[in-house]
Structure formats: structure tokens, C-alpha cells
Write an enzyme that holds these catalytic residues in place. Structure first.
Site, PDB file in Angstrom:
ATOM      1  N   GLY B  33     -18.352  19.917  10.663  1.00 51.13           N
ATOM      2  CA  GLY B  33     -17.608  20.855   9.832  1.00 51.13           C
ATOM      3  C   GLY B  33     -17.479  22.246  10.408  1.00 51.13           C
ATOM      4  N   CYS B 242       4.325   1.215  -6.391  1.00 54.52           N
ATOM      5  CA  CYS B 242       5.302   1.312  -5.306  1.00 54.52           C
ATOM      6  C   CYS B 242       6.490   0.401  -5.616  1.00 54.52           C
ATOM      7  CB  CYS B 242       4.661   0.919  -3.977  1.00 54.52           C
ATOM      8  SG  CYS B 242       5.858   0.747  -2.641  1.00 54.52           S
ATOM      9  N   CYS B 245       6.462  -2.507  -2.696  1.00 51.37           N
ATOM     10  CA  CYS B 245       5.388  -3.507  -2.534  1.00 51.37           C
ATOM     11  C   CYS B 245       4.523  -3.633  -3.789  1.00 51.37           C
ATOM     12  CB  CYS B 245       4.523  -3.174  -1.330  1.00 51.37           C
ATOM     13  SG  CYS B 245       3.359  -1.828  -1.608  1.00 51.37           S
ATOM     14  N   CYS B 267       5.389   3.756  -1.300  1.00 50.31           N
ATOM     15  CA  CYS B 267       4.188   4.098  -0.548  1.00 50.31           C
ATOM     16  C   CYS B 267       4.487   5.158   0.494  1.00 50.31           C
ATOM     17  CB  CYS B 267       3.669   2.871   0.212  1.00 50.31           C
ATOM     18  SG  CYS B 267       2.825   1.661  -0.792  1.00 50.31           S
ATOM     19  N   CYS B 273       2.498  -0.421   3.205  1.00 55.74           N
ATOM     20  CA  CYS B 273       3.564  -1.002   2.390  1.00 55.74           C
ATOM     21  C   CYS B 273       4.124  -2.250   3.073  1.00 55.74           C
ATOM     22  CB  CYS B 273       4.662   0.042   2.201  1.00 55.74           C
ATOM     23  SG  CYS B 273       5.826  -0.353   0.896  1.00 55.74           S
TER      24      CYS B 273
END
Lengths: 199, 294, 368
Positions: B33, B242, B245, B267, B273
Site C-alpha cells: 500500500g 445483464c 447473459c 455486463c 458476459c
């Protein structure tokens, strides 16, 4: 391996791809502390530098990274070899060193004299490459910390006696501190400063 | 001036530059980090278009790798196409659109929906790496705040947001705390993706070229989105599935269909997808009739 | 739609083809050559070399041609090429006192050793469009005279003789000139690094900042000690030889600004310096740079920092036009994932307000 004392032979035969491959092992090693990696290429490093330590030197050192050598290495052709192949200058000042190479069996007195980085720039710290007798066999240690799912057992033969104590002193300095690569012949493992070690 | 203008090293960067970046990456991994300053190079693409991610990828990539590049979750957005073509040209590397086949995934603004695995590396393109930048424009100040772990101001700011808006209104680039120490900017991914960073099996590397910073999250590392007990962190949810899909619980793009308010949701992760559709999942839009789609 | 599914590659390639067409323009006209650009658009070429930090007229001219005359794009092209070049070492400092001077003016003295040399300047031209340039009329040869042996003293040296101006910046003996293209930046910066940043900084940005100091935002009472333009020798120490060898000549513009300084508890009143040096001929850039350099010395000279031009982190972080243009222009890349997140948030917040309002109305209705 025959005793090589020549500073001007060796080096990577294919520097671009060999250093990339060694680096990826180092990156994976730092990301997964304790994972053992094996160096395939022989960089023709002079004794008593091991193949893994030699390859790491050629992969990471250059004229921007002063290198410190332990007494045993200082007496050999290792310094000249690293200088000739990487352009790195040797330093006697531990605090100036970006990398320090320590031969097997050398006595470790303290990490504190190496650069530990500052609170603002903890990245400006020394990385120590320490040779041990063997990795994957010997005394068992338990590692934990970032990069490790719960805990990881590693076996090490010939870890310097003072190491665990010095490491225990290093850990609380976070974010400052040194990082360590343990090498044994062709194999190595990484111990970033975040790793906790229990015997 | 002539023919030698067009020569470049494997993966474009010279070896010295790669070494410098590689050293920065190793330090970044050992201080999760923390933003490691590095001497970012001028790349043959503009700052702000992924120069940091490209430099990180160029420094780690090898002939064995399989590269995937996404922008907004999609493999076929123009900048993703351009960066992928760059690496095909300068590193002759295998490329894929399948998340599961990739060893390196360079991304802008999304984390793939499929769970990343051990051995994969996710490289983020980062515009502003400093999570405290929106509180304090000066690097000299923010560096001190990180050094002293002085993140009170960040909490104050988030709390002000709650006071004004009734919630934390930050929807992307939502700050996280890594391994209990550094507050980190996850790059402008929607906060929907924040939980995927936590305890990921993959290594996550972040490159900010213009701002000259590299940072990292090792695998299996705590990544916690900042929040308050009474206002816990929560991710976006979508009412729709979606349209292509039928996926639920994924991040969706809103596609405007006409000028009468018609729209559909699909998506954002195009590979996810396509993969679902290949496995027989069908969304409302592609269903032979409404009933089939339910 | 720029996210044409699977169409990205073809779209990019077609866009590049159209760009090449527009760059070439009307095929019935002769195309402009690199030599023509280097010779006849020399100041554009100079600016590209200066802000790309690469002295190569032909490559800079190529960049100008390739970029269709967009100079920031040309600077970017040349910089991206520069990055790939190996470094052999550092040159020894340029000796501008030894310059083969083509132009030299001082605003602080009426006359001085070496004289005032106007050189090829736009100053005193009347800015009237010149119809003779519509056709290709013959141009007179310039008037020439033999160079005099008289040393063209730097104005700062004249003032230094009397101790009226501060010494030229002093750096520790072991100071290594740093290079911001090779090392990460850190604030505060040493002056050498700051000058490097300014020398490759955007001309327009520095011009505006320099101008702001004149208008009172960090005023530093400048006088143009001198501006000189001409050729200087670039030399490099070769350790094996033990002496410096010449690598060739480059044209540079140098500006030494002389600024008032009231003195402090530590230093008696004396003039201070602002310094500008750029590749090629660019007085505007060199003068702006010297104003900004002086402004950025505020802290060193114990002055209050009150204005943007005095703020090192602000100035240096925003002076690079390749960085600036990249980040500003990156906003045109797709951001729809984040925008979707914002859309949802705004809708939700509006719905909350709407609900609260309806709630109020209902309560009111009930009360009535």
C-alpha cells in the site's frame, strides 16, 4: 561446480530474458514469502557466491545500487565480478548499500546499520541476500503475514544463529526495515519485512 | 537520423529502466500500500493513458506470459486495443481476452468478475495514486500524513459527506486500508470492485506514470474499505440483470437505446458476459421470447 | 460509437490512415521537407528541441512535420524518442562567456564591453503582414563584419566586480547534477533540478507565471541584465584522456535577470539573480524562465511566499506540457464505468429527496 575465481567471465548469456525470468521469481518470492524458487541459468559467478545469489545480483544491481559484501565475499573475486558485470559500485558503508550479499556462515551482528529507509521513504532500505546451507530441508519455521494464506511452513538449514532475533527487531520498525532473500546454491526464498517468523 | 530510429528493446524499455522499475516493484510488495517513487519514463503514449501500467507490465512481462488488457472491463475499448497491440508489437507476447487464461491482466477502471487465481498478476493503470490528494494537494504534506499514519482528516472528510449527503457519496476510487497500515487509492475502479482486492489470490500492482509512483498489494492481504460503524461500506447493486447473459450481482453498463428513455444494462466485463453466453446463459434481450428469459 | 464491439482495431487503423491523409493535405502541392522546416520554421524547431530536452534539429523538424505543426505533440514525439537513447555521461558546464554571440542586449547599461548586438530579432519590426512573403522573392544576404576580439563580458560579471550582485549559486563540492528524467522528483528541489524542470517547462505556462510576478503576484523587481543568443561549445570529460573533448556546438539563449534585494540580517543589500537558459533561440522562454527562477528562490532568500509563481511544488508539478496535455486529454477516454456509479448515486439521492418531500406532503395532508 569448479572453483571459479575469475571476475571477468560469466554473466548472463541472454541478459534480457534471463534477468526477466529471475525477476519474476523474485517478484513471486516477495509476493509469496517462503516460496522456494530455483535458478536454472548459471551466471558463472566466482566462489563463494552461489548461483542464485549471482543471478539476483545481475538481475537487480547496476550503477545506481551500491553493494555491500560480507567479509568472506570481500576477500574473493565476488566484488569485482559484480562490478564488472553490473556496473554496481562496492561500498563499505552498510547504510549506503541498496543490496548486501552475505556468505554462508557469516556472523550477523545487526540489521540496524544497514539502511532501514525513513518513515517518509521506507523503500530506501537495503535488501540483504544471505546464503544459507539448504532450503526445503532442516529446521522448520512458520511464516505468516501478507502474501501468505494463514501460515506457511519452511525448512531451512544453516540460518545464522542471530537471524530470528534480528528479524524480530526488524518487524516492529514497519514501514521501515530491511528485506531479505535467503539463497542456498540454486534456490532462494524471500522474506519481505512484513513476514513474521516463528521457530 | 534514419533507420535506427525504429529500434527498441524487448518490451520497449531499456534494461536499466526495467531494473529500476523492478526494484521499485519489489519494495512496493514488501511495503503493501505504500507508494514507491520511481523515475517514470516518457512512453510512446500520452500520460494519463496508462503509462504507469504499461511500464509495470513492460518490466515484468516475459515470453511465457499471456496478456489481457481491459479498459472499463472491456477488451475491445480503443485504449485497451491500443495497449494490447503495443505489447504484441514490442514483446511479441501471446494475448487473450479470457481472464482465466491470462498471466498478466492490465486494467483501467475495473477488476474482472471472475475470481483471480494464484500466479496471476493484475496491473492497474493509476491516474492519481495519492488517496489523500483530494484533501491536500501537496505531496510534501500527504507524505507526512502517511509517515505518521495520520489519516484522521480522511475520516473527517468522509463523515462530512455523510452529514451533507446522508451517506458516503464516493462511488469510485474509494479509499482502502492495506494490511492495517497504509491508506491506498484503488485507482478509479467503482467501489463495487473493492471487495475483490481483499485477500485476493493474485498479486496486484499499481502503476502511476505521470505521478511517478508504483504500489502493490501482495496476495492474501487485508484490503479494507474505509467506513464507520453506523455507516458501513456497501457496494453498488443493480436491480436489473445483464440483458445479454442474465448475470446478476455483476457490474453493469447502461446502454442508451433510443431518445425515449429506452435503455438496457449489460455486463461491463465483456469476457465474463461472453463466457456465460457460451455456457448457455441468456439475458432478456437475447431470449427467444420474454418467458424464456423470465 | 467508439466502443464498437470487436471493431476497435479497424477503427484505430482507419483513424490513423485518415490522420496521414490530413497531414499530407492536398497532394497537388509539394510536400514540405525536413530541411525546409528546419530552415524556415526554425523557431518552432527550437521550441520543440528545448521542451523535449533533445538537441537535434532534423529530428525536431521531423516531429513538427509528423505532428502537423502541433508543437506540444512534436515535443512529445521527440521526448518519447529521447527516452530510448543511452546516456554516455554529463557534459562539463557550458561556458556562455565564451559564446559566439549573434545577439546580445543589456537593459541595465547603455553600452558595455562587447556592445549591444541586436541580431536576428523581431524587436522593432512593425507587425504588418508582409505581402512580399506571398511569393518567393529573393532575400538579401545579411550584412557581415569580422568578429571583434573584444571579450563580451557577462553583465553579471561586471556587477560581481563591485560585489553588487550575489555570487553565482553555490553547490557543495561533491554535488552531482541530478536529472529529473532519471530520478523520481522530490520537493523541495535543489536549484539545478528546478532549472532543468523550467528549461523543459511549457513556454506558455512560464510566460504567464513570469507575467504574474510583474503584475504583483510575487513581484521581484527585475532588470534584464542581459540576454545573449549564440553558439557554445559542448564538452565532455573523458576519464581515459584526462581532459575535456568537444562534442560540437549548440545554439542557446541565455537570460540573466538582475533583481532587487533589500538585504537581510545575514546579507547586505545586493542584487540577486534569476537565470534562464534554453536550447535554440527563444528569448520569451529564457526571460520567463529567469523571472520564475527568481520567484522560486523566495524561500532561499527569506521572502514571504504569497504568489503562485513562488510556490515550487505548484510550479514544477504543472510546468510540463506533455504531462499536462496527457492528463487533460485523457478525460476523453471512456469513463463510463465510473460515470455509471455516479449516475446511480445521483438517482438514488434524488429519489431519497423526492421520497422525503412526498413524506412531508403526506404529513401535511394528514394534518390538514
Amino acid at each position: 561446480m569448479s572453483a571459479n575465481t575469475n571476475a571477468f567471465t560469466g554473466g548472463f548469456s541472454d541478459p534480457v530474458f534471463q534477468s526477466q525470468s529471475i525477476f519474476r521469481m523474485l517478484m513471486d518470492g516477495m509476493a509469496r514469502p517462503g516460496s522456494i524458487h530455483t535458478v536454472e541459468h548459471d551466471a558463472g559467478q566466482p566462489d563463494p557466491l552461489g548461483p542464485a545469489a549471482g543471478a539476483i545480483a545481475l538481475t537487480l544491481c547496476d550503477h545506481d545500487t551500491p553493494v555491500w559484501l560480507s567479509a568472506g565475499f570481500s576477500k574473493s573475486a565476488v566484488g569485482e565480478w559484480i562490478g564488472f558485470h553490473s556496473g554496481a559500485a562496492l561500498t563499505r558503508e552498510k547504510a549506503e548499500a541498496r543490496f548486501a550479499f552475505v556468505e554462508a556462515g557469516a556472523t550477523l551482528s545487526s540489521f540496524g546499520l544497514f539502511s532501514l529507509g525513513t518513515q517518509e521513504y521506507p523503500d530506501r532500505s537495503t535488501t540483504l541476500v544471505i546464503e544459507v546451507a539448504e532450503l526445503g530441508r532442516g529446521q522448520s519455521f512458520t511464516l505468516s503475514g501478507p502474501g501468505i494464506l494463514q501460515s506457511k511452513a519452511v525448512e531451512i538449514t544453516g540460518l545464522p544463529e542471530a537471524f530470528l532475533r534480528l528479524w524480530a527487531d526488524n518487524r516492529p520498525l514497519f514501514p521501515r526495515g530491511v528485506d531479505v532473500v535467503l539463497t542456498a546454491g540454486r534456490s532462494f526464498l524471500c522474506l519481505p519485512r512484513t513476514t513474521k517468523i516463528a521457530a | 537520423m534514419s533507420a535506427d530510429l525504429a529500434t527498441y528493446n524487448f518490451a520497449y524499455l531499456d534494461e536499466q529502466t526495467k531494473r529500476m522499475i523492478r526494484r521499485a516493484i519489489l519494495k512496493a510488495i514488501s511495503i503493501p500500500g505504500y507508494q514507491v517513487p520511481f523515475a517514470s519514463r516518457e512512453m510512446p503514449m500520452p500520460y494519463g493513458w496508462g503509462t504507469g501500467g504499461v511500464q509495470v507490465t513492460a518490466s515484468i512481462i516475459g515470453p511465457e506470459d499471456v496478456l489481457k488488457v481491459i479498459d472499463q472491463g472491456a477488451d475491445d475499448t480503443t485504449n485497451a486495443v491500443s495497449i494490447r497491440a503495443f505489447f504484441q508489437k514490442v514483446a511479441d507476447v501471446a494475448v487473450t481476452t479470457h481472464t482465466k487464461d491470462a498471466t498478466i491482466i492490465q486494467t483501467r477502471h475495473r477488476i474482472p468478475e471472475a475470481k483471480l487465481t494464484e500466479g496471476q498478476v493484475l496491473v492497474y493503470q493509476v491516474p492519481i495514486p495519492e488517496p489523500l490528494r483530494f484533501l491536500e494537494p501537496r505531496e510534501t504534506e500527504t507524505r507526512k500524513m502517511h509517515a505518521l499514519e495520520e489519516y484522521g482528516l480522511m475520516h473527517v472528510k468522509l463523515y462530512e459527506d455523510i452529514a451533507i449527503n446522508g451517506r458516503i457519496s464516493k462511488t469510485y476510487a474509494y479509499p482502502v486500508k492495506v494490511d492495517g497500515r497504509y491508506v491506498m487509492d484503488p485507482s478509479p475502479t467503482p467501489k463495487f470492485d473493492n471487495p475483490k482486492m481483499h485477500m485476493s489470490d493474485a498479486l496486484q500492482l499499481f502503476g502511476a506514470g505521470r505521478e511517478k509512483r508504483i504500489y502493490a498489494v501482495p496476495p492474501h492481504t487485508d484490503v479494507v474499505s474505509l467506513d464507520f460503524e453506523d455507516y458501513p461500506f456497501e457496494i453498488q447493486t443493480f436491480e436489473q440483470d445483464c440483458a445479454l447473459c442474465g448475470a446478476h450481482g455483476v457490474y453493469l453498463d447502461e446502454v442508451v437505446l433510443d431518445d425515449k428513455g429506452g435503455r438496457m444494462f449489460v455486463c461491463s466485463d465483456t469476457d465474463h458476459c461472453e463466457d456465460r453466453r457460451e455456457h448457455g446463459h441468456v439475458g432478456a434481450m437475447l431470449a427467444p421470447n420474454q418467458e424464456a428469459a423470465e | 460509437m467508439y466502443v464498437a464491439v470487436k471493431g476497435g482495431e479497424a477503427a484505430i487503423s482507419n483513424a490513423h490512415r485518415l490522420l496521414a491523409d490530413r497531414r499530407r493535405g492536398d497532394r497537388s502541392l509539394p510536400s514540405v521537407t525536413i530541411d525546409q522546416i528546419a530552415e524556415q520554421l526554425g523557431l518552432a524547431v527550437d521550441r520543440v528541441m528545448a521542451e523535449a530536452s533533445l538537441y537535434d534539429r532534423s529530428l525536431a523538424a521531423l516531429a513538427v512535420r509528423q505532428s502537423r505543426g502541433d508543437l506540444i505533440e512534436a515535443i512529445f514525439l521527440l521526448r518519447a524518442y529521447r527516452t530510448t537513447l543511452p546516456r554516455f555521461g554529463n557534459s562539463v558546464p557550458l561556458d556562455t562567456a565564451d559564446m559566439l554571440v549573434e545577439r546580445r542586449v543589456s537593459a541595465t547599461y547603455k553600452d558595455l564591453p562587447g556592445g549591444q548586438l541586436l541580431g536576428p530579432t523581431f524587436d522593432y519590426t512593425h507587425r504588418l503582414l508582409d505581402p512580399s512573403l506571398l511569393s518567393d522573392e529573393a532575400v538579401e544576404e545579411p550584412a557581415r563584419r569580422d568578429a571583434s576580439d573584444e571579450e563580451i563580458m557577462r553583465v553579471s560579471d561586471i556587477l560581481a566586480h563591485e560585489g553588487l550582485i550575489e555570487a553565482d549559486g553555490e553547490l557543495p563540492q561533491d554535488h552531482q547534477a541530478s536529472d529529473l528524467t532519471r530520478e523520481p522528483m522530490e520537493f523541495p528541489m535543489a536549484r539545478d533540478l528546478r532549472l532543468q524542470a523550467l528549461a523543459r517547462g511549457d513556454e506558455g505556462f512560464l510566460l504567464a507565471l513570469g507575467y504574474s510576478t510583474q503584475r504583483g503576484y510575487g513581484r521581484n523587481h527585475p532588470f534584464v541584465g542581459e540576454i545573449r543568443i549564440g553558439e557554445v561549445e559542448v564538452e565532455m570529460e573523458v576519464p581515459e584522456l584526462g581532459f575535456a573533448v568537444s562534442l560540437g556546438q549548440i545554439r542557446v539563449t541565455e537570460c540573466q535577470m538582475v533583481n532587487q534585494f533589500k538585504g537581510s540580517s545575514k546579507a547586505p543589500p545586493q542584487f540577486t539573480r534569476g537565470y534562464g537558459l534554453v536550447f535554440g533561440q527563444s528569448e520569451r522562454k529564457a526571460m520567463s524562465m529567469s523571472l520564475v527562477d527568481r520567484a522560486l528562490r523566495a524561500e532561499e532568500l527569506g521572502e514571504d511566499i504569497t504568489a503562485p509563481a513562488q510556490d515550487e511544488e505548484f510550479v514544477i508539478s504543472h510546468s510540463d506540457n506533455v504531462q499536462a496535455t496527457g492528463f487533460v486529454e485523457h478525460l476523453k477516454l471512456p469513463h463510463y464505468v465510473d460515470f455509471q456509479a455516479e449516475l446511480a448515486m445521483v438517482r438514488k439521492m434524488r429519489a431519497d429527496i423526492e421520497a422525503a418531500r412526498n413524506g412531508e406532503t403526506e404529513m401535511k395532508d394528514a394534518a390538514e
